[in-house]
Structures are given as structure tokens and as C-alpha cells.
Design a protein around this motif. Sequence first.
Motif, mmCIF file in Angstrom:
data_model
loop_
_atom_site.group_PDB
_atom_site.id
_atom_site.type_symbol
_atom_site.label_atom_id
_atom_site.label_comp_id
_atom_site.label_asym_id
_atom_site.label_seq_id
_atom_site.Cartn_x
_atom_site.Cartn_y
_atom_site.Cartn_z
ATOM 1 N N ALA A 18 0.878 -1.170 0.000
ATOM 2 C CA ALA A 18 0.000 0.000 0.000
ATOM 3 C C ALA A 18 0.917 1.221 0.000
ATOM 4 N N VAL A 19 0.967 1.932 -1.119
ATOM 5 C CA VAL A 19 1.887 3.076 -1.242
ATOM 6 C C VAL A 19 1.110 4.364 -1.031
ATOM 7 N N ARG A 20 1.579 5.170 -0.113
ATOM 8 C CA ARG A 20 0.891 6.450 0.168
ATOM 9 C C ARG A 20 1.905 7.597 0.159
ATOM 10 N N LYS A 21 2.842 7.563 1.130
ATOM 11 C CA LYS A 21 3.801 8.668 1.230
ATOM 12 C C LYS A 21 4.771 8.694 0.056
ATOM 13 N N ARG A 22 4.941 7.585 -0.621
ATOM 14 C CA ARG A 22 5.884 7.533 -1.741
ATOM 15 C C ARG A 22 5.197 7.621 -3.096
ATOM 16 N N LEU A 23 3.954 8.124 -3.105
ATOM 17 C CA LEU A 23 3.309 8.419 -4.392
ATOM 18 C C LEU A 23 3.889 9.739 -4.896
ATOM 19 N N ASP A 24 4.330 9.761 -6.142
ATOM 20 C CA ASP A 24 4.888 10.987 -6.715
ATOM 21 C C ASP A 24 3.728 11.864 -7.192
ATOM 22 N N LEU A 25 3.482 12.926 -6.440
ATOM 23 C CA LEU A 25 2.303 13.761 -6.714
ATOM 24 C C LEU A 25 2.544 14.707 -7.894
ATOM 25 N N LYS A 26 3.790 14.805 -8.322
ATOM 26 C CA LYS A 26 4.134 15.779 -9.382
ATOM 27 C C LYS A 26 4.233 15.149 -10.769
ATOM 28 N N LYS A 27 4.514 13.863 -10.831
ATOM 29 C CA LYS A 27 4.804 13.242 -12.138
ATOM 30 C C LYS A 27 3.507 12.813 -12.832
ATOM 31 N N PRO A 28 3.263 13.314 -14.042
ATOM 32 C CA PRO A 28 2.023 12.933 -14.736
ATOM 33 C C PRO A 28 2.002 11.444 -15.093
ATOM 34 N N VAL A 29 0.812 10.879 -15.088
ATOM 35 C CA VAL A 29 0.647 9.462 -15.451
ATOM 36 C C VAL A 29 -0.078 9.408 -16.810
ATOM 37 N N PRO A 30 0.561 8.857 -17.831
ATOM 38 C CA PRO A 30 -0.115 8.773 -19.135
ATOM 39 C C PRO A 30 -1.364 7.879 -19.059
ATOM 40 N N ASP A 31 -2.439 8.309 -19.700
ATOM 41 C CA ASP A 31 -3.681 7.501 -19.725
ATOM 42 C C ASP A 31 -3.382 6.079 -20.204
ATOM 43 N N GLN A 32 -2.459 5.970 -21.175
ATOM 44 C CA GLN A 32 -2.191 4.671 -21.787
ATOM 45 C C GLN A 32 -1.685 3.646 -20.769
ATOM 46 N N VAL A 33 -0.930 4.115 -19.772
ATOM 47 C CA VAL A 33 -0.408 3.178 -18.753
ATOM 48 C C VAL A 33 -1.570 2.623 -17.927
ATOM 49 N N HIS A 107 -3.624 14.405 1.269
ATOM 50 C CA HIS A 107 -3.084 14.742 -0.064
ATOM 51 C C HIS A 107 -3.848 14.085 -1.215
ATOM 52 N N LEU A 108 -4.935 13.417 -0.925
ATOM 53 C CA LEU A 108 -5.594 12.607 -1.963
ATOM 54 C C LEU A 108 -5.893 13.397 -3.242
ATOM 55 N N GLN A 109 -6.321 14.640 -3.090
ATOM 56 C CA GLN A 109 -6.663 15.449 -4.271
ATOM 57 C C GLN A 109 -5.458 15.672 -5.191
ATOM 58 N N GLU A 110 -4.242 15.544 -4.632
ATOM 59 C CA GLU A 110 -3.021 15.785 -5.428
ATOM 60 C C GLU A 110 -2.557 14.536 -6.181
ATOM 61 N N VAL A 111 -3.106 13.395 -5.820
ATOM 62 C CA VAL A 111 -2.700 12.160 -6.504
ATOM 63 C C VAL A 111 -3.299 12.206 -7.921
ATOM 64 N N PRO A 112 -2.438 12.031 -8.953
ATOM 65 C CA PRO A 112 -2.889 12.342 -10.317
ATOM 66 C C PRO A 112 -4.047 11.507 -10.858
ATOM 67 N N VAL A 113 -4.176 10.270 -10.375
ATOM 68 C CA VAL A 113 -5.247 9.411 -10.898
ATOM 69 C C VAL A 113 -5.956 8.719 -9.732
ATOM 70 N N VAL A 189 -3.530 6.476 -7.642
ATOM 71 C CA VAL A 189 -2.477 5.894 -8.486
ATOM 72 C C VAL A 189 -1.488 6.970 -8.922
ATOM 73 N N ALA A 190 -0.197 6.664 -8.774
ATOM 74 C CA ALA A 190 0.856 7.589 -9.213
ATOM 75 C C ALA A 190 2.129 6.784 -9.408
ATOM 76 N N TYR A 191 3.104 7.400 -10.083
ATOM 77 C CA TYR A 191 4.437 6.798 -10.088
ATOM 78 C C TYR A 191 4.949 6.806 -8.653
ATOM 79 N N THR A 192 5.806 5.852 -8.320
ATOM 80 C CA THR A 192 6.338 5.820 -6.955
ATOM 81 C C THR A 192 7.667 6.578 -6.900
ATOM 82 N N ILE A 193 7.951 7.110 -5.738
ATOM 83 C CA ILE A 193 9.245 7.771 -5.515
ATOM 84 C C ILE A 193 10.229 6.662 -5.170
ATOM 85 N N GLY A 194 11.062 6.306 -6.121
ATOM 86 C CA GLY A 194 11.915 5.120 -5.979
ATOM 87 C C GLY A 194 11.091 3.877 -6.280
ATOM 88 N N THR A 195 11.762 2.804 -6.615
ATOM 89 C CA THR A 195 11.002 1.592 -6.974
ATOM 90 C C THR A 195 11.312 0.423 -6.039
#
Length: 215
Positions: A18-33, A107-113, A189-195
Amino acid sequence: MSVYDLATTDALLSTTRAVRKRLDLKKPVPDQVIRECLELTLQAPTGSNRQGWRWVVVTDADKRAALADLYRKGVGSYLKESGEQAKTEGRAQDGRVYDSAQYLADHLQEVPVHVIPCIVVDHLPENPPRRVWPGVMGSIMPAVWSFQLALRARGLGSALTTLHLAYEKEAAELLGIPDGIMQCGLLPVAYTIGTEFKPAKRPPLDDVLHWNQWS
Ligand SMILES: Cc1cc2nc3c(=O)[nH]c(=O)nc-3n(C[C@H](O)[C@H](O)[C@H](O)COP(=O)(O)O)c2cc1C
């Protein structure tokens, strides 16, 4: 003989958190992904092969803000109080989970998807008996987990949340979800900060395993 590379498969299965604090709130997520990961969920099992999964993907900023408000209403003081109680009782892992859950609520509103998994329930009676629920939830949660695994494999993260469901009706109105469709959660849903993610600390298997007989 293993069919797939076990090291990779087991790492995926044991480190999808369950990723929360490590969701990258700035990086856009392409619809295609998102589409690619949802495409994979269509292979998940469903009771009677009913395939009643439905997905609502929310990228619109105003709608995400409105969902975040509903989520926070659902949270109320629950996470803060539970967090404090866990720390007082020396349950450190639980304390961290509640802190992290509160961060997500803030921060939920900032999560891109936001992705809302739904299931068709229009064939069910009003208050179905207990034996019905495994079939209903069991026809959506494997798909949800497939989605989370597919995200993780692509460098994205998510967390299954359910706290907005106290305001399911309001969310349905916001998104135009019709009667007969049950929302089963909300996945930020967002890219993670580090993998790099580690397996969580869990009790030994034998604490929860009953083989041939319960006792
Ligand atoms: C049915 C279900 C409901 C959950 N609801 C929430 C929630 O509303 N908010 C949240 O932040 N996490 C929620 N979680 C995530 C759990 O807190 C998380 O899975 C648990 O702490 C274990 O962490 P891990 O998945 O990283 O191992 C939920 C998980 C499940 C399975």
C-alpha cells in the motif's frame, strides 16, 4: 521446473505494498499506462464468469478534489485517534500505517489518478445473505490486485482504500455511477518515488495455517 522466473514473480508478489507517502504527486501518469494495467484486470476470475467489473478512472482535478473531500469526511478522526492508540499500546507498525493513511487523506486530491473499482450488483436481492458476499467481492478484488501488481511492475503504486464508501452515494452522483453498480474502493495511483519496496513483516505462516483440520 518453474514456468516463470520465480525471483521476479515472488518479488512482485511480496513487495507490492500500500503506497501512500511515496506516491509521486508531481509526475504525470499517461492515460495509456492506466489502460494497459486495466486491460490485464480483464483476465481476473469472476464468479459464474459474470465479468461484472466496471472501472471509473478519475483524472479531472475538480472531481479528484471532490472525492478527496468525501474521503476525508469518511476518515473523520478515525485515523488520528487509531494512530495515537496504536502508539500508546506500542504497536509501532500499526502506528506507521495510520500516519501514512492520514498523509494520504490529506493529499488525496493531489494524486494524479483515482481509480474506483466497481461491481455490477443489480441481480442481487436488497440484503443478500452472508454466503453471497464472497462471490461478489471475490469477483472484483482479484481484478483489483491484478491492477495493483500491473502498476507495480511499471513503476507505479497504489493503495486499496475504502474510506470514501461511507459517502458512496455522493461519489456516485458526482461521477454519474448508476444504481445497481457498487463501488468497492478508491485507488490513488501515481508513479512511486523510488522503486525499491520490501516485503512487510508478517506473522509466521504456521500461525494462520490449518492443514486438514482446524485444531
Ligand atoms: C479491504 C481493504 C481496505 C483498506 N482500506 C484502506 C483505506 O481506506 N485507507 C488506506 O489508507 N488504506 C487502506 N487499506 C490498505 C491497508 O491499510 C494496507 O493494505 C495494510 O496496512 C497493509 O499494508 P501493505 O498493503 O503495504 O502490506 C485497505 C486495505 C484493504 C485490503
